[in-house]
Design a protein around this motif. Structure first.
Motif, mmCIF file in Angstrom:
data_model
loop_
_atom_site.group_PDB
_atom_site.id
_atom_site.type_symbol
_atom_site.label_atom_id
_atom_site.label_comp_id
_atom_site.label_asym_id
_atom_site.label_seq_id
_atom_site.Cartn_x
_atom_site.Cartn_y
_atom_site.Cartn_z
ATOM 1 N N PRO A 161 0.840 -1.203 0.000
ATOM 2 C CA PRO A 161 0.000 0.000 0.000
ATOM 3 C C PRO A 161 0.878 1.258 0.000
ATOM 4 O O PRO A 161 1.983 1.261 0.558
ATOM 5 C CB PRO A 161 -0.782 -0.111 1.304
ATOM 6 C CG PRO A 161 -0.761 -1.572 1.637
ATOM 7 C CD PRO A 161 0.555 -2.076 1.134
ATOM 8 N N LEU A 162 0.388 2.301 -0.643
ATOM 9 C CA LEU A 162 1.170 3.535 -0.757
ATOM 10 C C LEU A 162 1.603 4.102 0.589
ATOM 11 O O LEU A 162 2.700 4.641 0.705
ATOM 12 C CB LEU A 162 0.370 4.576 -1.540
ATOM 13 C CG LEU A 162 0.350 4.356 -3.044
ATOM 14 C CD1 LEU A 162 -0.734 5.200 -3.699
ATOM 15 C CD2 LEU A 162 1.698 4.651 -3.651
ATOM 16 N N ASP A 163 0.765 3.966 1.616
ATOM 17 C CA ASP A 163 1.141 4.530 2.913
ATOM 18 C C ASP A 163 2.341 3.823 3.531
ATOM 19 O O ASP A 163 3.008 4.370 4.404
ATOM 20 C CB ASP A 163 -0.044 4.563 3.873
ATOM 21 C CG ASP A 163 -0.638 3.193 4.163
ATOM 22 O OD1 ASP A 163 -0.285 2.201 3.485
ATOM 23 O OD2 ASP A 163 -1.485 3.117 5.075
ATOM 24 N N GLN A 164 2.655 2.634 3.073
ATOM 25 C CA GLN A 164 3.821 1.913 3.607
ATOM 26 C C GLN A 164 5.140 2.378 2.986
ATOM 27 O O GLN A 164 6.208 2.088 3.513
ATOM 28 C CB GLN A 164 3.649 0.411 3.408
ATOM 29 C CG GLN A 164 2.586 -0.170 4.311
ATOM 30 C CD GLN A 164 2.476 -1.683 4.167
ATOM 31 O OE1 GLN A 164 3.303 -2.334 3.549
ATOM 32 N NE2 GLN A 164 1.426 -2.232 4.738
ATOM 33 N N ILE A 165 5.057 3.116 1.878
ATOM 34 C CA ILE A 165 6.272 3.638 1.258
ATOM 35 C C ILE A 165 7.009 4.563 2.219
ATOM 36 O O ILE A 165 8.226 4.474 2.372
ATOM 37 C CB ILE A 165 5.944 4.344 -0.071
ATOM 38 C CG1 ILE A 165 5.529 3.294 -1.112
ATOM 39 C CG2 ILE A 165 7.122 5.173 -0.566
ATOM 40 C CD1 ILE A 165 5.072 3.877 -2.437
ATOM 41 N N VAL A 166 6.285 5.446 2.880
ATOM 42 C CA VAL A 166 6.903 6.370 3.831
ATOM 43 C C VAL A 166 7.588 5.589 4.943
ATOM 44 O O VAL A 166 8.746 5.875 5.294
ATOM 45 C CB VAL A 166 5.858 7.348 4.422
ATOM 46 C CG1 VAL A 166 6.474 8.215 5.515
ATOM 47 C CG2 VAL A 166 5.254 8.204 3.323
ATOM 48 N N HIS A 167 6.909 4.598 5.488
ATOM 49 C CA HIS A 167 7.492 3.789 6.562
ATOM 50 C C HIS A 167 8.768 3.084 6.078
ATOM 51 O O HIS A 167 9.773 3.064 6.789
ATOM 52 C CB HIS A 167 6.470 2.769 7.068
ATOM 53 C CG HIS A 167 7.017 1.842 8.093
ATOM 54 N ND1 HIS A 167 7.324 2.242 9.378
ATOM 55 C CD2 HIS A 167 7.357 0.527 8.021
ATOM 56 C CE1 HIS A 167 7.819 1.223 10.059
ATOM 57 N NE2 HIS A 167 7.851 0.166 9.246
ATOM 58 N N ARG A 168 8.729 2.516 4.880
ATOM 59 C CA ARG A 168 9.910 1.807 4.374
ATOM 60 C C ARG A 168 11.072 2.776 4.176
ATOM 61 O O ARG A 168 12.212 2.469 4.516
ATOM 62 C CB ARG A 168 9.577 1.095 3.059
ATOM 63 C CG ARG A 168 10.748 0.298 2.499
ATOM 64 C CD ARG A 168 10.385 -1.141 2.336
ATOM 65 N NE ARG A 168 11.529 -1.977 2.071
ATOM 66 C CZ ARG A 168 11.632 -2.796 1.043
ATOM 67 N NH1 ARG A 168 10.642 -2.891 0.183
ATOM 68 N NH2 ARG A 168 12.693 -3.538 0.892
ATOM 69 N N GLN B 55 17.192 5.217 8.569
ATOM 70 C CA GLN B 55 17.912 4.874 9.799
ATOM 71 C C GLN B 55 19.195 4.096 9.495
ATOM 72 O O GLN B 55 20.095 4.043 10.307
ATOM 73 C CB GLN B 55 17.009 4.074 10.732
ATOM 74 C CG GLN B 55 15.849 4.880 11.264
ATOM 75 C CD GLN B 55 14.838 4.029 12.010
ATOM 76 O OE1 GLN B 55 15.035 2.851 12.249
ATOM 77 N NE2 GLN B 55 13.725 4.651 12.384
ATOM 78 N N GLN B 56 19.252 3.514 8.291
ATOM 79 C CA GLN B 56 20.436 2.782 7.845
ATOM 80 C C GLN B 56 21.324 3.652 6.950
ATOM 81 O O GLN B 56 22.274 3.160 6.346
ATOM 82 C CB GLN B 56 20.023 1.511 7.101
ATOM 83 C CG GLN B 56 19.193 0.574 7.948
ATOM 84 C CD GLN B 56 18.520 -0.517 7.118
ATOM 85 O OE1 GLN B 56 18.884 -0.778 5.988
ATOM 86 N NE2 GLN B 56 17.521 -1.143 7.708
ATOM 87 N N GLY B 57 20.977 4.929 6.813
ATOM 88 C CA GLY B 57 21.807 5.865 6.068
ATOM 89 C C GLY B 57 21.295 6.296 4.705
ATOM 90 O O GLY B 57 21.931 7.111 4.040
ATOM 91 N N LEU B 58 20.158 5.788 4.265
ATOM 92 C CA LEU B 58 19.624 6.179 2.966
ATOM 93 C C LEU B 58 19.164 7.641 3.014
ATOM 94 O O LEU B 58 18.488 8.055 3.955
ATOM 95 C CB LEU B 58 18.435 5.293 2.577
ATOM 96 C CG LEU B 58 17.851 5.560 1.188
ATOM 97 C CD1 LEU B 58 18.748 4.934 0.118
ATOM 98 C CD2 LEU B 58 16.440 5.007 1.072
ATOM 99 N N VAL B 59 19.554 8.406 2.007
ATOM 100 C CA VAL B 59 19.126 9.797 1.897
ATOM 101 C C VAL B 59 18.075 9.864 0.789
ATOM 102 O O VAL B 59 18.328 9.441 -0.338
ATOM 103 C CB VAL B 59 20.313 10.726 1.570
ATOM 104 C CG1 VAL B 59 19.846 12.161 1.376
ATOM 105 C CG2 VAL B 59 21.372 10.632 2.660
#
Length: 149
Positions: free
Chosen positions: A2-9, A15-19
């Motif tokens: 679901p689209l709302d899970q994109i933000v969570h992912r 938190q692992q360094g992805l910008v």
């Protein structure tokens, strides 16, 4: 996904360094203006994505889903994404595919990445962002060799 899970992912990956940067939802008027400018009517999954995010960008690996204003029509292709700063990903707007959507292609080679936008945002973009696995050619049928784009 679901689209709302994109933000969570994305938040988890940050938190692992992805910008990354997620643009806010496109306004209805901007979507209608873009459809008129591009000469298309967005299928529901396409419209749903831009109603949630008017584009997104990841620094490393380089990945960008364009805002509605940045999209470009190239004949029967509508370029909406750029991977690795050079590979243009496009919708084939010439016809609906067997899923009733626009197929998503490598704009240069015509390689079909997937049949739906939901598959693109749920699986394919994460293959590139998380695993750095190129999504714009068939790794299984290329002999493991990177194809010239």
């Amino acid at each position: 996904m679901p689209l709302d899970q994109i933000v969570h992912r994305f938040d988890t990956l940050a938190q692992q360094g992805l910008v990354y940067r997620l643009a806010p939802a496109a306004k209805l008027g901007v979507m209608q203006e873009s459809e008129a400018r591009l000469g298309v009517k967005f299928p529901e999954q396409v419209a749903a994505f831009w109603r949630a995010f008017d584009g997104l960008e990841v620094d490393n690996p380089p990945f960008k889903i364009l805002s509605l204003c940045e999209m470009k029509r190239e004949g029967e292709l509508l370029v909406f994404c750029v991977c690795d700063r050079m590979v243009r990903i496009a919708f084939d707007v010439s016809a609906e595919n067997k899923a009733g959507q626009w197929s998503i292609l490598n704009a240069k080679t015509g390689y079909c990445i997937t049949y739906t936008m939901a598959s693109f945002w749920s699986i394919h973009m994460w293959s590139w962002i998380v695993k750095h696995r190129p999504i714009w050619y068939d790794v299984h049928n290329s002999g493991g060799q990177l194809q010239v784009m």
